[in-house]
Scaffold this active site. Structure first.
Site, mmCIF file in Angstrom:
data_model
loop_
_atom_site.group_PDB
_atom_site.id
_atom_site.type_symbol
_atom_site.label_atom_id
_atom_site.label_comp_id
_atom_site.label_asym_id
_atom_site.label_seq_id
_atom_site.Cartn_x
_atom_site.Cartn_y
_atom_site.Cartn_z
ATOM 1 N N HIS A 154 -1.209 0.793 -7.421
ATOM 2 C CA HIS A 154 0.103 1.329 -7.045
ATOM 3 C C HIS A 154 -0.022 2.364 -5.927
ATOM 4 O O HIS A 154 0.969 2.707 -5.277
ATOM 5 C CB HIS A 154 0.783 1.950 -8.267
ATOM 6 C CG HIS A 154 2.280 1.901 -8.209
ATOM 7 N ND1 HIS A 154 2.994 2.087 -7.042
ATOM 8 C CD2 HIS A 154 3.209 1.687 -9.168
ATOM 9 C CE1 HIS A 154 4.293 1.999 -7.295
ATOM 10 N NE2 HIS A 154 4.445 1.749 -8.569
ATOM 11 N N ASP A 364 4.543 -20.939 -4.401
ATOM 12 C CA ASP A 364 3.995 -22.289 -4.534
ATOM 13 C C ASP A 364 2.730 -22.365 -3.678
ATOM 14 O O ASP A 364 2.802 -22.344 -2.451
ATOM 15 C CB ASP A 364 5.050 -23.308 -4.080
ATOM 16 C CG ASP A 364 4.560 -24.739 -4.172
ATOM 17 O OD1 ASP A 364 3.376 -24.951 -4.481
ATOM 18 O OD2 ASP A 364 5.376 -25.652 -3.924
#
Length: 427
Positions: A154, A364
């Site tokens: 983070h 994808d």
């Protein structure tokens, strides 16, 4: 509980080395005040057709090597007490893992603890010091299904940046000529300054109190019904109504557990893009809060109205600021939230949304869209993480509460009227 076996572990090097002029990536002020922890996400896919295990891994490794040439800080090492990244091309950590169960055992388990198996053990939400900022795991299930999971520091990326990286990685896997254009220039917009708030201990769970996470789905049709049930509010968003209902049900569970209503404070995160360019990678968010001092204020219409008004107020104020005023403004907002949290008079809830980032439609790698995106149990108590469901019109929510409150929460009739525990099967 399913177990895993590591088949291989390697460092994925950059296809093109980082130029010496880019060797040091300085953190922005926003990066420096964020927690040094790994945020996780996993994408689950049914058995890929026309690909064997080796081909799948090779596609992921080659495309990761290529995309890291553009996202070069993700392959470096965080240095100097979390102030910069040494872009030394060490690489990103990559694991190939065998899971000794069917994917359906994960998808059919309402406890989100089951999802831990697709991440490297004990890595999510842990410290990122002295490790690669990015750790990737490819998991193979007995049924032939796979999971591609990633844990990102983070310190180096917010939810928007993390999603953009994943999307660019998937696009790189499918298109040879694609070249991402991330900009690691957040420090020019958010220079370092003194006076950052101490957020290390905000809402940390007492060790004696067990917390559990559950996943719920708000279908698009149920979100429409929920919106229609709220009167006097103009065009509430799906995130606003879902957040407000979850908060109400959480506050109700807390009230039943305590025997009285305790004022509640919920922190929210707003993306500072496009105030700064959309290609800017790093942490670029502003925190604000909503407060319910009475039981009446958690009612849906009242809470949605407050959430909508405060969010619009923050957006209007940000829009009218010069670039050099954004950091002091965001710092003031965060300090205000932290100061109220430290007074210990509120039930504290943390809410964040990564909706509308295209995590289903844009991930994808060549074998189709994921059928499920998941996180693992969040270590901060009373937290909500909202993200798109597979339709990208509904919302999935990872909800973490104390175990005794979760037992009450998951029986809430109003919650169950609009949200369903996620149990999903595949053929």
């Amino acid at each position: 509980m399913a177990s895993s076996t590591i088949l291989s572990r390697k460092m994925i090097k950059l296809l093109s080395p980082t130029p010496p002029s880019l060797r040091q990536h300085n953190f922005s002020f926003m990066d420096c005040i964020n927690l040094p922890q790994y945020t996780p996400i996993a994408f689950l896919y049914p058995k890929p057709e026309n690909y064997n295990k080796n081909q799948i891994s090779q596609i992921l490794e080659n495309s990761l090597s290529k995309v890291l040439s553009s996202y070069y800080p993700f392959a470096g090492r965080i240095k100097d007490n979390n102030t910069y990244v040494d872009c030394d091309d060490t690489g990103a950590e990559y694991l190939n893992v065998k899971i000794n169960c069917s994917m359906s055992e994960i998808l059919n388990n309402s406890s989100n603890d089951a999802a831990d198996v697709v991440f490297q053990q004990d890595l999510p939400w842990c410290s990122t010091l002295n490790r690669s900022p990015l750790v990737v795991q490819l998991s193979h299930f007995d049924c032939g299904g796979i999971a591609v999971s990633a844990c990102m520091s983070h310190k180096i990326a917010d939810g928007y940046s993390f999603a953009k990286f994943i999307n660019d990685w998937a696009t790189t896997a499918q298109h040879v000529d694609f070249k991402p254009s991330p900009q690691f220039n957040a420090s020019t917009f958010f220079p370092l300054m003194d006076g950052g708030p101490n957020i290390m201990s905000i809402n940390a769970s007492p060790e004696s109190q067990r917390h559990v996470s559950r996943m719920y789905n708000f279908s698009s049709s149920n979100l429409r019904r929920l919106k229609n049930s709220i009167t006097g509010i103009q065009n509430p968003t799906r995130v606003e109504v879902a957040t407000s209902l979850i908060h109400k049900c959480g506050a109700t569970a807390s009230m039943e557990n305590l025997g009285l209503f305790k004022p509640s404070l919920m922190s929210h995160v707003i993306n500072l893009r496009p105030l700064i360019p959309l290609d800017t990678i790093g942490n670029a968010t502003c925190v604000y809060s909503t407060i319910a001092m009475t039981e009446n204020e958690i009612e849906l219409s009242n809470y949605v109205a407050q959430l909508q008004n405060i969010k619009q107020q923050v957006r209007n104020e940000l829009k009218n600021l010069d670039m050099n005023q954004i950091v002091p403004y965001a710092l003031g907002k965060m300090k205000g939230v932290v100061d109220m949290m430290e007074k210990d008079i509120f039930d504290i809830y943390l809410s964040t949304s990564v909706c509308n980032f295209g995590l289903y439609s844009k991930t994808d790698f060549g074998w189709g869209r994921p059928i499920k995106i998941t996180y693992t149990k969040y270590p901060m108590k009373k937290s909500f993480i909202l993200f798109d469901d597979p339709s990208e019109e509904g919302i999935d929510v990872l909800i973490t509460l104390p175990e005794d409150e979760m037992l009450i929460f998951q029986k809430d009739k109003e919650l169950l009227e609009f949200a369903s525990p996620i149990v999903q099967s595949i053929k």
